[in-house]
Enzyme design. Sequence first.
Site, short mmCIF file in Angstrom:
data_model
loop_
_atom_site.label_atom_id
_atom_site.label_comp_id
_atom_site.label_asym_id
_atom_site.label_seq_id
_atom_site.Cartn_x
_atom_site.Cartn_y
_atom_site.Cartn_z
N GLU A 28 48.71 65.82 24.07
CA GLU A 28 48.40 64.77 24.62
C GLU A 28 49.37 63.81 24.16
O GLU A 28 49.22 63.27 22.91
CB GLU A 28 47.10 64.05 24.81
CG GLU A 28 45.99 65.51 25.20
CD GLU A 28 45.91 65.38 26.73
OE1 GLU A 28 46.78 64.54 27.38
OE2 GLU A 28 45.18 66.09 27.18
N ARG B 213 47.29 64.33 40.54
CA ARG B 213 47.04 65.11 39.34
C ARG B 213 47.39 66.72 39.56
O ARG B 213 47.85 67.52 39.00
CB ARG B 213 45.74 64.92 38.80
CG ARG B 213 45.40 65.79 37.50
CD ARG B 213 43.86 65.57 37.12
NE ARG B 213 43.22 66.58 36.29
CZ ARG B 213 43.40 66.59 34.88
NH1 ARG B 213 43.83 65.70 34.48
NH2 ARG B 213 42.57 67.80 34.13
N HIS C 172 50.22 68.64 35.11
CA HIS C 172 49.68 67.54 35.56
C HIS C 172 50.52 66.61 36.36
O HIS C 172 51.52 66.27 35.61
CB HIS C 172 48.60 66.89 34.77
CG HIS C 172 47.67 67.78 34.59
ND1 HIS C 172 46.77 67.65 33.25
CD2 HIS C 172 46.58 68.44 35.34
CE1 HIS C 172 45.59 68.44 33.34
NE2 HIS C 172 45.70 69.16 34.61
N HIS D 89 51.20 67.25 27.72
CA HIS D 89 50.30 66.40 28.48
C HIS D 89 50.32 65.00 27.98
O HIS D 89 50.80 64.57 27.04
CB HIS D 89 48.94 66.82 28.56
CG HIS D 89 48.58 68.35 29.24
ND1 HIS D 89 47.97 68.50 30.25
CD2 HIS D 89 48.79 69.47 29.01
CE1 HIS D 89 47.65 69.73 30.80
NE2 HIS D 89 48.35 70.24 29.95
#
Length: 421
Positions: A377, A230, A174, A301
């Site tokens: 994340e 993104r 991303h 991420h």
Amino acid sequence: MKAFVIVLASLATLLAVGGASKVRYDNFKVFKIRTKSVEQQKWIEKLASDSKNFNLWHSGNKEVHIMVNPQKLINLQNYTRSYSLPMEVMVSNVQSLIDGEQSTRSADDTSSFGWTRYYPLSAIEAFLDDILTKYPSVTSAIDIGTSYEGRKIRGIKISYKEGNPGIFIESNIHAREWITSATATWLINELLTSTDEKVRNLAENHDWYIVPVLNVDGFAYTHTTDRMWRKTRQPVDGSDCIGADPNRNYDSHWMENGGASSNPCDETYAGSQPFSEPEVKALADYVASIKDRLNIMLAFHSYSQVLLTPYGWTKDPPENNDDLIAVAKAYSDAVLELPYQTKYTYGATADVMYFASGACNDWAYSEQNISLSYTIEFRDTGRYGFILPPIQILPHCEDTLTGLLALVEKADELGYLALKY
Ligand code: 0X9
Ligand code: ZN
Ligand code: ZN
């Protein structure tokens, strides 16, 4: 005369490109909204198809973070008011966050690579080249492939000896998640230079395959044009919207159970077919070619501070769910022990986050038989979101190293580091 005209014309193009203005987010705000049902969550998510005015930053269990053009705020407020959904300002001016992001840049930062600011792709490539020349006996370049716009997708392998279990890191798929490549490059440097005994063991008794920036086109675009981009940059037939969500494009339960969008204007557009995005196809082909050497897959991420286990496309737990959770818990517990006290939660994607199909870690788990596969994340939980201040890069990297040490130790204890070949 003709030649003169051509020179002038190309000069104009040059000027136009050089002066291409950046997308600005003056007074754009990010709101945190507490939703009471999946329908409400979906309704707010749908606003984001209007990608000029809305942009989804996060959507999870009963909580949506959405960036809003101040001129369109009323559309959102009409809805949240009518259902009396609690709504609070998370970021009051996205443009000032973006402007402040690189302001800690120091004079010597331009000459050497480091982790007190974020760097463009060219600097990351120079860093990799530098590492490859400095450590020729234990590092090798990985040529993953070529992006839609023709950039090289590069990786690095670190291997101190034969017969190590393998760990693969996919990072910055991303485009706007800059902290991921900052962490990946830091980790490469740390594995090669640390004198800490535990880190030496981590480095020398495991083979590392690290791709700091997978979505190279999108990443370049976040530096030149739109910080909040993104997706990939491949145009879509029959649409004015550009790019697909590369983390919905892997060929594993593609587009199942509403885990991705078929609308090219959405942030989670799955692509025209599985592996339609050349970057994703390239990574998948490379991973498939070495899958027997891989014991762990990690996809970096941001943001949310959570370790996500398979699956994203169904709530049914995978066969070794208890182990997947135990290993995630080890990471989380270890990070919490550090002075920063960063709290990572963990759980299956479809349970703790949302339905997401065609993601890297699910594909690695289901199609490549890599039984420990995670999406991690990174920081934070929404104060800065994707625009994590550079001052946090190093503390965050420490978090990550501590987490990885614990993760790998637990994986070993549970028997996941045995050779497959
Ligand atoms: O939605 C995503 O692709 C990831 N979150 S992000 O905010 N960085 O975009 C989560 C991916 C979850 N992984 C699985 N579906 N297994
Ligand atoms: Zn299926
Ligand atoms: Zn992401």
